[in-house]
Design a protein around this motif. Structure first.
Motif, PDB file in Angstrom:
ATOM      1  N   THR A  43       0.843  -1.204   0.000  1.00 48.54           N
ATOM      2  CA  THR A  43       0.000   0.000   0.000  1.00 48.54           C
ATOM      3  C   THR A  43       0.875   1.250   0.000  1.00 48.54           C
ATOM      4  N   HIS A  44       0.240   2.370  -0.331  1.00 50.38           N
ATOM      5  CA  HIS A  44       0.860   3.695  -0.200  1.00 50.38           C
ATOM      6  C   HIS A  44      -0.197   4.609   0.420  1.00 50.38           C
ATOM      7  N   LEU A  45      -0.290   4.592   1.735  1.00 51.34           N
ATOM      8  CA  LEU A  45      -1.357   5.344   2.404  1.00 51.34           C
ATOM      9  C   LEU A  45      -0.976   6.798   2.679  1.00 51.34           C
ATOM     10  N   ALA A  46       0.329   7.090   2.657  1.00 48.63           N
ATOM     11  CA  ALA A  46       0.771   8.395   3.176  1.00 48.63           C
ATOM     12  C   ALA A  46       1.168   9.381   2.082  1.00 48.63           C
ATOM     13  N   GLY A  61      -3.879   2.917  -3.567  1.00 52.78           N
ATOM     14  CA  GLY A  61      -3.511   4.281  -3.908  1.00 52.78           C
ATOM     15  C   GLY A  61      -3.644   4.434  -5.416  1.00 52.78           C
ATOM     16  N   VAL A  62      -3.319   3.350  -6.145  1.00 54.72           N
ATOM     17  CA  VAL A  62      -3.577   3.324  -7.588  1.00 54.72           C
ATOM     18  C   VAL A  62      -5.092   3.214  -7.773  1.00 54.72           C
ATOM     19  N   CYS A  63      -5.703   2.188  -7.140  1.00 54.70           N
ATOM     20  CA  CYS A  63      -7.162   2.138  -7.042  1.00 54.70           C
ATOM     21  C   CYS A  63      -7.562   2.897  -5.773  1.00 54.70           C
ATOM     22  N   PRO A  64      -8.817   3.352  -5.689  1.00 52.04           N
ATOM     23  CA  PRO A  64      -9.232   4.104  -4.494  1.00 52.04           C
ATOM     24  C   PRO A  64      -9.037   3.298  -3.207  1.00 52.04           C
TER      25      PRO A  64
END
Ligand SMILES: [Zn+2]
Length: 446
Positions: free
Chosen positions: A94-97, A356-359
């Motif tokens: 993931t890339h949450l930040a 992050g790529v998808c919502p």
């Protein structure tokens, strides 16, 4: 003696840090006792489904699981008798930040916002992830170096809601490589946190990893091929030499850290596996040799085979630069076909979506694609639970519903082994013994 004392002190400190990253805010209040009545329970370790189980939860931990357990009189009962219960899900990529999703693929967005703006914009990302049933994530980098370290700690303190995070802190990348912020004029010097992980020799790689370890990251993310969503990048290329990748794995091991390597190209993938990394991210163009190598070395592949849907849909809406779209169109189907080959070969696979790529909040949509491309529903669920916990190095605490493990539990109203798409909408989410989603369950509580 002094050395021994120092080592002991360091060990105590390390364990305190590990605990603080995982302790829920409610652990300060008196220890609660919860009994979940589970109609069906997916035992991901055994690959089987059990009926009429009782799960006892004391504070943030599971204390007992079994059929016919006596429920203590002071326990709060959560009746999930008509539901299927499984471990909290784990997304390993993931890339949450990185802030809100309004960048339209423009990396220079990060120059138009302060680190604080990006951090606050990221708060809903973490909440959406948790509320969709993902109680743990492995967050593999942010353009603003160390944003995700701060986010992990804010969640652990209870300041904001989100999944338990294991974070990379920054991208270890070559200059102008797949993890670099590209597209700025050459006479612009980027702020330090936008080029934190840049390294161009084995010793620079070691230096960056020493900095990241000191800044408290949980893993190292390196990039050994070009990228899809990056200007001037070629996903078919190789980045870093084998020598540099080996330096990364060796240096990371000095701090007890594992290395995840982004790689699309066949050679970039094999270099990373040969260097001893723990997981290859994307692995789009893995060839037969790479698959055999991954199997032999026990290397995990984390293949984000759903997000192509979102990239192409955004492309049709004109929200993705044409060069990103061209990269993606070439790789999407190849990656899915190679995922099927990897499943058939028995390579270790962990669930990861590149969220992050998808919502945020839609990671569950990848399960149906993993089944479409060769996994059984049980294998897809194991990829997001027991296998993911193994990749994180935390099977002792996460990834299955067992006594002694952290009480991360989700439930769905239909059997996901019959239709795995039920994991796209999860009506009950518990993290560390605390319920975040569960109107169904709460209405049954006594
Ligand atoms: Zn990624």
């Amino acid at each position: 003696m002094a050395n021994r004392l120092l080592m002991l002190f360091a060990a105590i400190l390390a364990s305190a840090v590990a605990v603080s990253a995982q302790s829920p805010p409610e652990s300060k209040s008196p220890v609660s006792l919860i009994a979940i009545k589970a109609g069906k329970l997916i035992d991901v370790d055994a690959g089987s489904i059990l009926s009429k189980q009782i799960i006892l939860i004391r504070g943030d931990k599971i204390s007992a699981v079994g059929a016919g357990l006596t429920i203590p009189p002071d326990a709060r009962i959560i009746d999930l008798s008509d539901m299927t219960v499984l471990p909290g899900l784990i997304d390993c990529h993931t890339h949450l930040a990185d802030g809100s999703e309004d960048g339209n693929g423009d990396p220079l967005t990060y120059l138009k916002k302060s680190a604080a703006q990006i951090a606050f914009e990221s708060v809903p990302n973490a909440r959406a992830m948790l509320y969709s049933g993902f109680t743990t994530v492995r967050d593999v980098g942010a353009y603003r170096g160390l944003n995700e370290v701060a986010m992990r700690d804010a969640i652990a303190r209870g300041d904001i809601e989100g999944p338990r995070m294991f974070v990379a802190g920054a991208y270890v990348t070559i200059t102008n490589g797949a993890g670099a912020l590209t597209g700025a004029s050459p006479d612009v010097t980027l702020p330090f946190d936008l080029r934190y992980g840049e390294a161009n020799s084995p010793w620079e790689v070691r230096q960056v990893i020493r900095k990241l370890a000191g800044d408290g990251v949980d893993l190292i993310k390196i990039l050994s091929s070009g990228a899809v969503l990056e200007h001037g990048s070629n996903p078919n290329s190789q980045e870093f030499t084998l020598e540099e990748l080996e330096a990364a794995v060796d240096e990371a091991s000095h701090f007890g850290l594992r290395v995840a390597s982004h790689a699309h190209s066949a050679q970039g993938i094999k270099n990373a596996i040969n260097a001893g990394i723990a997981s290859v991210e994307h692995a789009s163009q893995i060839d037969d040799e790479g698959i055999a190598l991954a199997k032999k070395r026990g290397t995990y592949l984390v293949m984000d085979i759903y997000d192509e849907e979102c990239i192409q849909a955004a492309g049709k809406a004109g929200a993705i630069p044409p060069d990103f779209l061209a990269h993606d169109a070439e790789l999407g189907q190849i990656q899915r076909d190679n995922f099927r080959k990897a499943v058939q070969a028995g390579v270790k696979l962990a669930f990861g979506t590149d969220a992050g790529v998808c919502p945020y909040g839609t990671s569950g949509k990848q399960f149906a694609f993993m089944v479409k491309y060769g996994m059984t529903p049980m294998q897809a669920i194991q990829a997001a639970t027991s296998s993911a916990a193994d990749l994180l190095g935390h099977s002792e605490a996460l990834g299955s519903i067992r006594p002694g493990k952290i009480a991360d539990i989700v439930a769905v109203s239909a059997d996901p082994l019959s239709d795995v798409s039920v994991l796209e909408n999860i009506p009950f989410v518990m993290k560390s013994g605390r319920i975040y989603v569960g109107s169904v369950a709460l209405s049954h509580a006594q």
